[in-house]
Design an enzyme around this catalytic site. Structure first.
Site, PDB file in Angstrom:
ATOM      1  N   ASN A   9     -51.408  96.066 -22.305  1.00  0.00           N
ATOM      2  CA  ASN A   9     -51.188  97.275 -21.516  1.00  0.00           C
ATOM      3  C   ASN A   9     -50.792  96.793 -20.119  1.00  0.00           C
ATOM      4  O   ASN A   9     -51.640  96.367 -19.343  1.00  0.00           O
ATOM      5  CB  ASN A   9     -52.493  98.081 -21.491  1.00  0.00           C
ATOM      6  N   LYS A  16     -53.766  94.399 -19.120  1.00  0.00           N
ATOM      7  CA  LYS A  16     -54.995  94.421 -19.924  1.00  0.00           C
ATOM      8  C   LYS A  16     -54.650  93.908 -21.308  1.00  0.00           C
ATOM      9  O   LYS A  16     -53.657  94.329 -21.898  1.00  0.00           O
ATOM     10  CB  LYS A  16     -55.530  95.856 -20.040  1.00  0.00           C
ATOM     11  N   HIS A 176     -50.963 110.455 -22.366  1.00  0.00           N
ATOM     12  CA  HIS A 176     -52.298 110.117 -22.899  1.00  0.00           C
ATOM     13  C   HIS A 176     -52.361 110.259 -24.419  1.00  0.00           C
ATOM     14  O   HIS A 176     -53.425 110.454 -24.998  1.00  0.00           O
ATOM     15  CB  HIS A 176     -53.416 110.978 -22.264  1.00  0.00           C
ATOM     16  N   GLU A 374     -57.941 103.470 -26.804  1.00  0.00           N
ATOM     17  CA  GLU A 374     -56.484 103.379 -26.948  1.00  0.00           C
ATOM     18  C   GLU A 374     -56.073 102.022 -27.526  1.00  0.00           C
ATOM     19  O   GLU A 374     -55.121 101.937 -28.301  1.00  0.00           O
ATOM     20  CB  GLU A 374     -55.822 103.602 -25.576  1.00  0.00           C
TER      21      GLU A 374
HETATM   22  P1  ADP Z   1     -58.089 104.796 -16.221  1.00  0.00           P
HETATM   23  O1  ADP Z   1     -57.407 106.123 -16.308  1.00  0.00           O
HETATM   24  O2  ADP Z   1     -57.586 103.940 -15.102  1.00  0.00           O
HETATM   25  O3  ADP Z   1     -58.233 104.074 -17.551  1.00  0.00           O
HETATM   26  P2  ADP Z   1     -60.914 105.322 -16.521  1.00  0.00           P
HETATM   27  O4  ADP Z   1     -60.747 106.081 -17.797  1.00  0.00           O
HETATM   28  O5  ADP Z   1     -61.611 104.015 -16.565  1.00  0.00           O
HETATM   29  O6  ADP Z   1     -59.561 105.152 -15.734  1.00  0.00           O
HETATM   30  O7  ADP Z   1     -61.718 106.282 -15.520  1.00  0.00           O
HETATM   31  C1  ADP Z   1     -61.980 105.914 -14.199  1.00  0.00           C
HETATM   32  C2  ADP Z   1     -62.783 107.037 -13.564  1.00  0.00           C
HETATM   33  O8  ADP Z   1     -64.022 107.202 -14.278  1.00  0.00           O
HETATM   34  C3  ADP Z   1     -63.125 106.768 -12.099  1.00  0.00           C
HETATM   35  O9  ADP Z   1     -62.930 107.938 -11.325  1.00  0.00           O
HETATM   36  C4  ADP Z   1     -64.616 106.457 -12.186  1.00  0.00           C
HETATM   37  O10 ADP Z   1     -65.295 106.783 -11.012  1.00  0.00           O
HETATM   38  C5  ADP Z   1     -65.042 107.366 -13.315  1.00  0.00           C
HETATM   39  N1  ADP Z   1     -66.367 106.986 -13.822  1.00  0.00           N
HETATM   40  C6  ADP Z   1     -66.712 105.870 -14.492  1.00  0.00           C
HETATM   41  N2  ADP Z   1     -68.066 105.849 -14.688  1.00  0.00           N
HETATM   42  C7  ADP Z   1     -68.566 106.976 -14.113  1.00  0.00           C
HETATM   43  C8  ADP Z   1     -69.879 107.530 -13.956  1.00  0.00           C
HETATM   44  N3  ADP Z   1     -70.945 106.924 -14.441  1.00  0.00           N
HETATM   45  N4  ADP Z   1     -69.991 108.713 -13.321  1.00  0.00           N
HETATM   46  C9  ADP Z   1     -68.919 109.343 -12.822  1.00  0.00           C
HETATM   47  N5  ADP Z   1     -67.650 108.876 -12.925  1.00  0.00           N
HETATM   48  C10 ADP Z   1     -67.483 107.713 -13.555  1.00  0.00           C
END
Ligand code: ADP
Length: 388
Positions: A9, A16, A176, A374
């Protein structure tokens, strides 16, 4: 021999990777390169997350980061037999509705879609080129974020522009799709009685969208032509009156690059809070601006939940996924605060522990938390290509 497939990715400055065995859902190893360039970093880990030694390498390019990660994987699995590489590709245009094994002609075709996703597609394709150079004999499989949405009915695929714009590719593609594909595939195991019914999935990560699914197929998405539309996101604005853009251009003299920077990188949770794009930071902050940013985020999710209920003629299940959807009990509770009239509610104790089913016993609509995967969707496509 350790037969395996690799998933890649590639983002603008990140890569990644995950190495999957020939069968099974758990990766053998994972890797992540960040800030590719002069300050590049690379972390690789074995199954379970224990760090693996990172060999010295050139982290100034995607190809260099890929080579370094692979050297680390090979050191951990000396008899590695790589059968295929699967790639996340953000845009498959109107034609690619399924994963495809990349040829030079297909790569050229995908490059023609770069203007549709200029911030993502070039990097995705750079990842494919790097892997083709590293493994010329191995099938390279492109897996598209748009593919899951390709069967949308016309009304959910078009804008109300003159018809020739549709023919020229100005459509509601939706994104997505790899995440939604995973969730649609996982639901029969979790809630067999409603898996083929009317399901609304909220993918809430740094990017965020909502998808209406019926009989396992996407019907409508909150994301449209670009990954900007729909919900507010970490740094992206979400739905915006196009008149705002005209105003910015005509009255404030903003050039396209400045508008792109504003809408993709300075808006959303970051722009509203003035603090951070990260939901954890905002939840901890408690400042009025951070609270308002969260309130806007959850309000727009509710807005789209209602819209998708109307599109589907009702909802049989709601699924939260993505980093925020899987982990933020607060966001889920706020989204479901006013949806009881639709039969959508959460049980506070179940919600607090991120249980799979967070709706109360006997609730008319199961509300679920399902971690997305994914990479596994990409790995399955790569395995299928390796077998064919
Ligand atoms: P990406 O779209 O880059 O793959 P992710 O799916 O990893 O991103 O999501 C990242 C988001 O998830 C960030 O806003 C992060 O703060 C939020 N997040 C992760 N763990 C928690 C948690 N325990 N509580 C609230 N938000 C969270």
């Amino acid at each position: 021999m350790t037969a395996a497939v690799l998933t890649l990715n590639a983002g603008s400055s990140s890569l990644k990777l995950a190495l999957f065995p020939a069968a099974g859902d758990a990766p053998l190893a994972t890797g992540q390169a960040d800030r590719i360039g002069p300050d590049g970093t690379l972390r690789i880990a074995a199954a379970g997350g224990a760090a693996l030694p990172v060999p010295p390498g050139d982290l100034t390019s995607h190809a260099g980061a890929l080579a370094a990660a692979l050297a680390g994987f090979r050191a951990a699995f000396p008899d590695l037999d790589l059968r295929a590489v699967g790639h996340r590709v953000v845009h498959g245009g109107t034609d690619y509705a399924a994963p495809v094994t990349v040829t030079d002609a297909i790569l050229a075709d995908l490059a023609r879609l770069e203007p549709f996703a200029p911030l993502h597609q070039p990097h995705n394709l750079a990842g494919i080129r790097a892997a083709m150079a590293a493994f010329p004999q191995v099938p390279q499989v492109a897996c598209f974020d748009t593919a899951f949405h390709r069967a949308h009915p016309w009304v959910h695929d078009t804008f109300a522009l003159p018809r020739d714009y549709y023919d020229r590719g100005v459509r509601r593609y939706g994104f997505h799709g790899l995440s939604y594909d995973y969730i649609a595939g996982a639901l029969p195991r979790i809630v067999p009685e409603v898996a083929l019914g009317r399901v609304v999935v909220a993918h809430l990560g740094n990017g965020a969208s909502i998808c209406a699914i019926h009989e396992g197929r996407s019907v409508a998405s909150s994301m449209g032509f670009s990954a900007l539309d729909g919900l507010a996101m970490g740094t992206r604005c979400g739905q915006l009156d196009p008149g705002v853009m005209l105003y910015l251009m005509e009255q404030e003299g903003m050039a396209p690059a400045a508008i792109s920077d504003l809408l993709y990188r300075r808006s959303g949770l970051l722009g509203l809070s003035g603090l951070s794009n990260d939901m954890r930071t905002l939840e901890a902050a408690g400042s009025p601006e951070a609270e308002q940013a969260i309130a806007y985020f959850t309000t727009r999710i509710r807005h789209q939940l209602g819209a998708m209920a109307a599109v589907l003629g009702g909802i049989d299940a709601v699924v939260f996924t993505g980093g925020i959807g899987e982990n933020s009990a607060r966001v889920r509770a706020e989204v479901c605060e006013t949806t009881g009239w639709m039969g959508i509610a959460v049980d506070p104790a179940r919600n607090a522990r991120n249980a799979t089913v967070i709706s109360p016993d006997g609730a008319p609509v199961p509300v679920l938390v399902v971690p997305t995967n994914e990479e596994l969707v990409i790995a399955r496509a790569a395995r299928a290509a390796a077998r064919s």
